[in-house]
Design a protein around this motif. Structure first.
Motif, PDB file in Angstrom:
ATOM      1  N   PHE A 155       0.991  -1.224   0.014  1.00  0.00           N
ATOM      2  CA  PHE A 155      -0.098   0.090   0.014  1.00  0.00           C
ATOM      3  C   PHE A 155       0.916   1.228   0.053  1.00  0.00           C
ATOM      4  O   PHE A 155       0.178   2.382  -0.112  1.00  0.00           O
ATOM      5  N   GLY A 156       1.988   1.203   0.211  1.00  0.00           N
ATOM      6  CA  GLY A 156       2.935   2.359   0.344  1.00  0.00           C
ATOM      7  C   GLY A 156       2.686   3.092   1.688  1.00  0.00           C
ATOM      8  O   GLY A 156       2.260   2.646   2.504  1.00  0.00           O
ATOM      9  N   VAL A 157       2.788   4.565   1.709  1.00  0.00           N
ATOM     10  CA  VAL A 157       2.557   5.218   2.801  1.00  0.00           C
ATOM     11  C   VAL A 157       1.103   5.594   2.611  1.00  0.00           C
ATOM     12  O   VAL A 157       0.582   6.185   1.814  1.00  0.00           O
ATOM     13  N   ILE A 158       0.493   5.407   3.833  1.00  0.00           N
ATOM     14  CA  ILE A 158      -1.262   5.520   4.088  1.00  0.00           C
ATOM     15  C   ILE A 158      -1.099   6.260   5.442  1.00  0.00           C
ATOM     16  O   ILE A 158      -0.119   6.219   6.036  1.00  0.00           O
ATOM     17  N   LYS A 214      -6.013   3.216  10.867  1.00  0.00           N
ATOM     18  CA  LYS A 214      -6.467   3.875  12.319  1.00  0.00           C
ATOM     19  C   LYS A 214      -6.694   2.437  13.132  1.00  0.00           C
ATOM     20  O   LYS A 214      -6.437   2.709  14.079  1.00  0.00           O
ATOM     21  N   GLN A 215      -7.374   1.531  12.759  1.00  0.00           N
ATOM     22  CA  GLN A 215      -7.507   0.294  13.277  1.00  0.00           C
ATOM     23  C   GLN A 215      -6.387  -0.661  13.671  1.00  0.00           C
ATOM     24  O   GLN A 215      -6.162  -0.844  14.809  1.00  0.00           O
ATOM     25  N   LYS A 216      -5.413  -0.465  12.657  1.00  0.00           N
ATOM     26  CA  LYS A 216      -4.192  -1.070  13.028  1.00  0.00           C
ATOM     27  C   LYS A 216      -3.364  -0.324  14.158  1.00  0.00           C
ATOM     28  O   LYS A 216      -2.815  -1.043  14.811  1.00  0.00           O
ATOM     29  N   ALA A 217      -3.405   1.022  14.214  1.00  0.00           N
ATOM     30  CA  ALA A 217      -2.912   1.701  15.306  1.00  0.00           C
ATOM     31  C   ALA A 217      -1.429   1.265  15.892  1.00  0.00           C
ATOM     32  O   ALA A 217      -1.041   1.059  16.790  1.00  0.00           O
ATOM     33  N   ARG A 218      -0.723   1.263  14.606  1.00  0.00           N
ATOM     34  CA  ARG A 218       0.827   0.979  14.632  1.00  0.00           C
ATOM     35  C   ARG A 218       1.479   1.878  13.429  1.00  0.00           C
ATOM     36  O   ARG A 218       1.109   1.586  12.623  1.00  0.00           O
ATOM     37  N   PHE A 219       2.093   3.003  14.123  1.00  0.00           N
ATOM     38  CA  PHE A 219       2.739   3.641  13.010  1.00  0.00           C
ATOM     39  C   PHE A 219       4.219   3.099  12.296  1.00  0.00           C
ATOM     40  O   PHE A 219       4.793   2.153  13.024  1.00  0.00           O
ATOM     41  N   GLY A 220       4.300   3.530  11.083  1.00  0.00           N
ATOM     42  CA  GLY A 220       5.575   3.266  10.641  1.00  0.00           C
ATOM     43  C   GLY A 220       5.380   1.904   9.689  1.00  0.00           C
ATOM     44  O   GLY A 220       4.185   1.837   9.207  1.00  0.00           O
ATOM     45  N   ALA A 244       2.614  -1.729   4.575  1.00  0.00           N
ATOM     46  CA  ALA A 244       2.020  -0.448   4.508  1.00  0.00           C
ATOM     47  C   ALA A 244       2.864   0.292   5.647  1.00  0.00           C
ATOM     48  O   ALA A 244       3.414  -0.260   6.427  1.00  0.00           O
ATOM     49  N   THR A 245       3.069   1.501   5.234  1.00  0.00           N
ATOM     50  CA  THR A 245       3.851   2.524   6.264  1.00  0.00           C
ATOM     51  C   THR A 245       2.655   3.520   6.437  1.00  0.00           C
ATOM     52  O   THR A 245       2.185   4.269   5.853  1.00  0.00           O
ATOM     53  N   ILE A 246       2.618   3.472   7.899  1.00  0.00           N
ATOM     54  CA  ILE A 246       1.588   4.120   8.457  1.00  0.00           C
ATOM     55  C   ILE A 246       2.047   5.660   9.098  1.00  0.00           C
ATOM     56  O   ILE A 246       2.846   5.797   9.842  1.00  0.00           O
ATOM     57  N   GLU A 247       1.183   6.577   8.691  1.00  0.00           N
ATOM     58  CA  GLU A 247       1.390   7.735   9.399  1.00  0.00           C
ATOM     59  C   GLU A 247       0.332   8.418   9.825  1.00  0.00           C
ATOM     60  O   GLU A 247      -0.807   8.204   9.294  1.00  0.00           O
ATOM     61  N   GLU A 248       0.465   9.213  10.966  1.00  0.00           N
ATOM     62  CA  GLU A 248      -0.832   9.935  11.304  1.00  0.00           C
ATOM     63  C   GLU A 248      -1.296  10.988  10.562  1.00  0.00           C
ATOM     64  O   GLU A 248      -0.774  11.810   9.828  1.00  0.00           O
ATOM     65  N   TYR A 249      -2.449  11.136  10.569  1.00  0.00           N
ATOM     66  CA  TYR A 249      -3.301  12.215   9.650  1.00  0.00           C
ATOM     67  C   TYR A 249      -3.564  13.349  10.330  1.00  0.00           C
ATOM     68  O   TYR A 249      -4.034  13.487  11.528  1.00  0.00           O
ATOM     69  N   PHE A 250      -3.263  14.483   9.874  1.00  0.00           N
ATOM     70  CA  PHE A 250      -3.290  15.579  10.185  1.00  0.00           C
ATOM     71  C   PHE A 250      -4.178  16.575   9.352  1.00  0.00           C
ATOM     72  O   PHE A 250      -3.757  16.615   8.324  1.00  0.00           O
ATOM     73  N   PRO A 251      -5.266  17.254   9.723  1.00  0.00           N
ATOM     74  CA  PRO A 251      -6.023  18.134   8.666  1.00  0.00           C
ATOM     75  C   PRO A 251      -5.174  19.188   8.196  1.00  0.00           C
ATOM     76  O   PRO A 251      -4.314  19.812   8.886  1.00  0.00           O
ATOM     77  N   ILE A 344      10.522   8.272  15.653  1.00  0.00           N
ATOM     78  CA  ILE A 344       9.659   8.682  16.881  1.00  0.00           C
ATOM     79  C   ILE A 344       8.618   9.235  16.212  1.00  0.00           C
ATOM     80  O   ILE A 344       8.592  10.074  15.131  1.00  0.00           O
ATOM     81  N   PHE A 345       7.270   8.822  16.600  1.00  0.00           N
ATOM     82  CA  PHE A 345       6.102   9.402  16.269  1.00  0.00           C
ATOM     83  C   PHE A 345       5.460  10.169  17.279  1.00  0.00           C
ATOM     84  O   PHE A 345       5.475   9.780  18.415  1.00  0.00           O
TER      85      PHE A 345
END
Length: 363
Positions: A155-158, A214-220, A244-251, A344-345
């Motif tokens: 999925f790349g970065v999501i 969001k359900q995965k709840a594990r960054f990186g 997948a590489t997960i990053e937090e969403y900021f509006p 560090i997230f």
């Protein structure tokens, strides 16, 4: 006066004859051609070869000391024995078109004792027509009678904003229809469906995957195993990997809003332990500060190696507060130059994922 002119003409003629004789002394390689055009060649037909012939026009044996090709795709060969005056020799060029579609022009540098020039240049050129692609080329990962482009579905970065859906192609490499079963073994944040559910022979279908970061709840970076099932009598179970590489969403934020947000700052981002022994772990504290104007929260820390452990002294920092991120590196079983990273997230909207590096040389 006439005698003087006659003497000058005779001298000039003798000089010309002597010069011409000197030019022809020694070995002289004269090639019948210096460039060969293969024209259109088919990639699947394999290596192609051309032989450049030359004649030794001199009065001494000609010796080729080496031939160097401009590309590893070109293999040279040449006359290994001295070529006597008046006899023929050769330089051979073999070009491998595998995985090299399109036009090409390659050179061969010939080094010899030729008095006409110790270095000669030969060229080959042509155009490679790519071989027809097969299902095995397009879908190299075969599991039973189904083929995938890769065993990993990336999925790349999501971000954590909302679930993301991607489609991954699958090919039926058999002579019978394949039915995908609806029972799937996958973690809760991954959903899978098929289009179509019954895949006809020699046809392409889609595995549709939905990933809820969001359900995965594990960054990186994350890797999850997923098992798919078909009605195939053999190898009906397919083990795939979802990446997948997960990053937090900021509006979206204005500059003024960003200025009022939390800000994670480190005094240093790299530490070199220097030369260390395998027998003892080493540690270092990275100091961090909330230089923003809102409360800072350290969401998580991730290392790229099980040999490295990181812990934070404070997860929540008020503006201006400082904490320590302790990193311990265990060099057991390792040797030579080592470089490990810690990510560090945080809720810093300008840099929610920051990377620290530790280095060492293990003796």
């Amino acid at each position: 006066m006439k005698r003087l002119v006659f003497t000058f003409l005779v001298g000039s003629l003798l000089f010309f004859v002597a010069s011409n004789a000197m030019a022809q002394s020694g070995a002289v390689a004269e090639f019948t051609e210096t460039e060969h055009d293969f024209g259109d060649v088919r990639e699947e037909e394999g290596p192609i070869t051309h032989t450049f012939e030359f004649v030794n026009k001199g009065n001494a044996p000609l010796v080729i000391s080496g031939v160097k090709a401009s590309c590893g795709c070109t293999t040279p060969g040449w006359s290994q024995e001295p070529v006597l005056p008046g006899e023929k020799g050769f330089v051979k060029a073999q070009y491998n078109p595998a995985n090299r579609p399109g036009s090409f022009r390659k050179s061969l540098t010939v080094t010899s004792n030729s008095s006409a020039g110790a270095t000669s240049y030969l060229y080959i050129k042509g155009n490679v027509t790519p071989k027809p692609r097969t299902p095995a080329d397009d879908y190299p990962s075969k599991l039973g009678n189904t083929r995938f482009k890769y065993r990993s579905m990336n999925f790349g970065v999501i971000t954590t904003e909302k679930p993301v859906t991607k489609e991954f192609e699958v090919y039926n490499d058999s002579d019978a229809a394949i039915t995908f079963k609806e029972n799937i073994e996958a973690p809760a944040h991954i959903k899978v469906s098929y289009d179509p559910l019954i895949l006809e022979p020699k046809k392409v279908g889609k595995v549709v995957v939905t990933y809820d970061a969001k359900q995965k709840a594990r960054f990186g970076y994350n890797s999850d195993n997923v098992k798919l099932f078909t009605d195939e009598s053999e190898n009906g179970e397919k083990l795939l990997y979802v990446l997948a590489t997960i990053e937090e969403y900021f509006p979206p934020m204005t500059d003024a809003e960003k200025a009022k947000a939390a800000r994670l700052s480190f005094q240093e981002v790299t530490h070199d332990f220097g030369r260390i022994q395998q027998s003892a772990s080493v540690s270092f504290d990275f100091v961090y500060t909330n230089t923003g104007k809102a409360p800072l929260n350290i969401r998580d820390t991730r290392t790229n190696c099980g040999c490295t452990v990181s812990t934070v002294s404070k997860e929540d920092l008020k503006p201006g507060e400082t904490g320590k991120l302790s990193v311990t590196f265990d060099p057991k079983g390792r040797k030579g130059t080592q470089q490990k990273t810690i990510t560090i997230f945080s809720n810093d909207p300008t840099a929610s994922a920051q990377t620290l590096t530790v280095k060492a040389y293990v003796e």
